[in-house]
Design an enzyme around this catalytic site. Structure first.
Site, mmCIF file in Angstrom:
data_model
loop_
_atom_site.group_PDB
_atom_site.id
_atom_site.type_symbol
_atom_site.label_atom_id
_atom_site.label_comp_id
_atom_site.label_asym_id
_atom_site.label_seq_id
_atom_site.Cartn_x
_atom_site.Cartn_y
_atom_site.Cartn_z
ATOM 1 N N HIS A 155 0.804 -1.222 0.000
ATOM 2 C CA HIS A 155 0.000 0.000 0.000
ATOM 3 C C HIS A 155 0.838 1.272 0.000
ATOM 4 C CE1 HIS A 155 -3.945 -1.908 0.535
ATOM 5 N NE2 HIS A 155 -3.257 -2.843 1.188
ATOM 6 N N ASP A 363 3.096 9.209 -1.894
ATOM 7 C CA ASP A 363 2.015 8.434 -1.302
ATOM 8 C C ASP A 363 1.674 7.267 -2.215
ATOM 9 O OD1 ASP A 363 0.179 7.839 0.681
ATOM 10 O OD2 ASP A 363 -0.685 9.846 0.701
#
Length: 456
Positions: A155, A363
């Site tokens: 992730h 991110d």
């Protein structure tokens, strides 16, 4: 697929109080589709690890948790996961710490997880391991005789080869990923970086269809950008808590435009750069000062890690300096809040905001961007200002205003552009983003990954 066994560092029960992260909500949605178990650390500590499992069932989700020793938490979680891997994988080698004790604790906890969860896994179960805390778990499960289909999803970004090379045990760590049948990433960029390292540093051989082979193991690589439960979040934006929050924000705005940022307190989120970009805007456009304000919601996390303590101190000082320099008796440019809010309340705040600021320095995805889009009023939507270094930019780039978060000038220009953007353009941009948020939601993400796993 029969049962789905999800394994992650922490387990979040559906009825857990307080705000929940996007990944927790996503995994709960996936588990409701199948009989299965979500296994991980309880967040609690004990004097001596026993492997005792605490079971709980709520809202169709069964969880199984174990307690860890204080030393486990210090070395595995606070140490290797959050002081070594997290900064390195977010391109912050300047603050990454390399300690042998951290690496040893990381492997020890992964072995303990494997020992504890193996008895829960039935022959026909599919196992889905989540994120950087558990890179070697698949290998540990294989060593204990697990022959199930096992997938792994990362992730966070996978760093470029030359950055990853600074990790002393990078080759060993990466090699453990070949114990999985499928490895998933949010973007092509992260997948390409992993493939580049595996080929050039480990000697992996690439086959057709994004398959890598190493030491007799074949792993399928897939890009599956995670989404939100869009229908649920759209409904949340019309809920009673959302309507109350919307009304409260509009009343407190007293006719001014609201900009909102919602980020875990973390150096990767670009909060310091965001504040500096906003300060640049206040300086360059003095006529706009009292027409807008920034609400920054930043719940603290990992408070025992020194780098997180520093970012909190820095932001508190920066917010105070900007407010001291620009505030007036009837207006404060930054409202800085260190607490989390339930999803319904956040949905109302998003809907009240003319601008959503999502500007991380790096991110893996960033689901706040998608939540902001889903919460908007189609007749009068706000504008999403999005970092080009967030994974979400690959999907939302056609509708968002993309910025380089390192540039205060770009941030300032983007704020001005968003404030003056005509309604028709705002609607067109929002529609383009909403189509993606709806089509590639959390169920699409789960299906895309599990389909790849089932096809192995």
């Amino acid at each position: 697929m029969n049962r789905l066994i999800i394994i992650s560092n922490r387990v979040s029960a559906p009825n857990q109080s307080g705000a929940q992260g996007g990944l927790a909500v996503a995994l709960q949605a996936a588990l409701r589709e199948y009989r299965g178990i979500w296994f991980g650390w309880s967040g609690e500590t004990v004097e001596s690890f026993t492997g005792s499992i605490n079971f709980n069932r709520a809202e169709g989700v069964t969880t199984a948790t174990v307690d860890l020793e204080e030393q486990d938490v210090d070395e595995y979680y606070n140490g290797y996961a959050n002081r070594t891997l997290w900064p390195l994988f977010h391109y912050r080698i300047d603050i990454a710490e390399y300690e042998r004790g951290f690496a040893g604790g990381y492997q020890r906890v992964n072995d303990r997880f494997a020992d504890t969860v193996v008895p829960l896994i039935e022959p026909d179960d599919t196992v889905w391991v989540q994120d950087y805390h558990l890179f070697p778990l698949g290998d540990a499960l294989r060593q204990r005789g697990c022959r199930n289909k096992i997938g792994f999803f990362l992730h966070i970004p996978w760093p470029p080869r030359r950055l990853l090379a600074t990790l002393p045990e990078a080759a060993t760590l990466t090699r453990t990923l070949f114990a999985y049948d499928v490895v998933g990433f949010h973007t092509e960029e992260w997948l390409d970086s992993f493939r580049d390292y595996a080929r050039n540093e480990l000697g992996a051989v690439e086959e057709e269809g994004d398959v890598l082979c190493l030491d007799g193991r074949r792993v399928k690589l897939v890009v599956a950008p995670i989404g939100i439960d869009t229908a649920e979040f759209v409904a949340a934006a019309s809920s009673v808590p959302a309507r109350l929050a919307f009304r409260q924000m509009r009343q407190s705005a007293t006719g001014r435009d609201l900009m909102v940022g919602v980020d875990r307190l973390d150096y990767s989120k670009g909060l310091e750069e965001r504040f500096l970009g906003y300060e640049r805007f206040l300086n360059e456009y003095p006529e706009e000062r009292k027409e807008v304000f920034l609400l920054q919601i930043a719940p603290p996390s990992r408070g025992s890690v020194e780098s997180y303590q520093r970012i909190r101190t820095t932001l508190e000082g920066l917010a105070g300096r900007i407010n001291g320099a620009y505030a007036d008796v009837d207006w404060v440019p930054i409202r800085y809040v260190n607490q989390g809010y339930p999803r319904g309340v956040l949905a109302g705040i998003y809907r009240a905001a003319k601008i959503g600021l999502v500007t991380p320095l790096r991110d893996g995805m960033n689901l706040v961007a998608k939540e902001y889009v889903a919460a908007q009023d189609p007749a009068n939507p706000g504008v999403l200002i999005l970092s080009r270094f967030a994974g979400a930019a690959a999907q939302l780039g056609k509708g968002a205003v993309l910025v380089n978060p390192y540039s205060a000038e770009e941030m300032s220009d983007a704020i001005m552009l968003a404030l003056k953007m005509p309604l028709e353009e705002r609607q067109q941009r929002w529609q383009a983003m909403m189509e993606n948020v709806t089509a590639e939601d959390v169920l699409w993400w789960r299906q895309r990954f599990t389909d790849a796993l089932e096809e192995v």
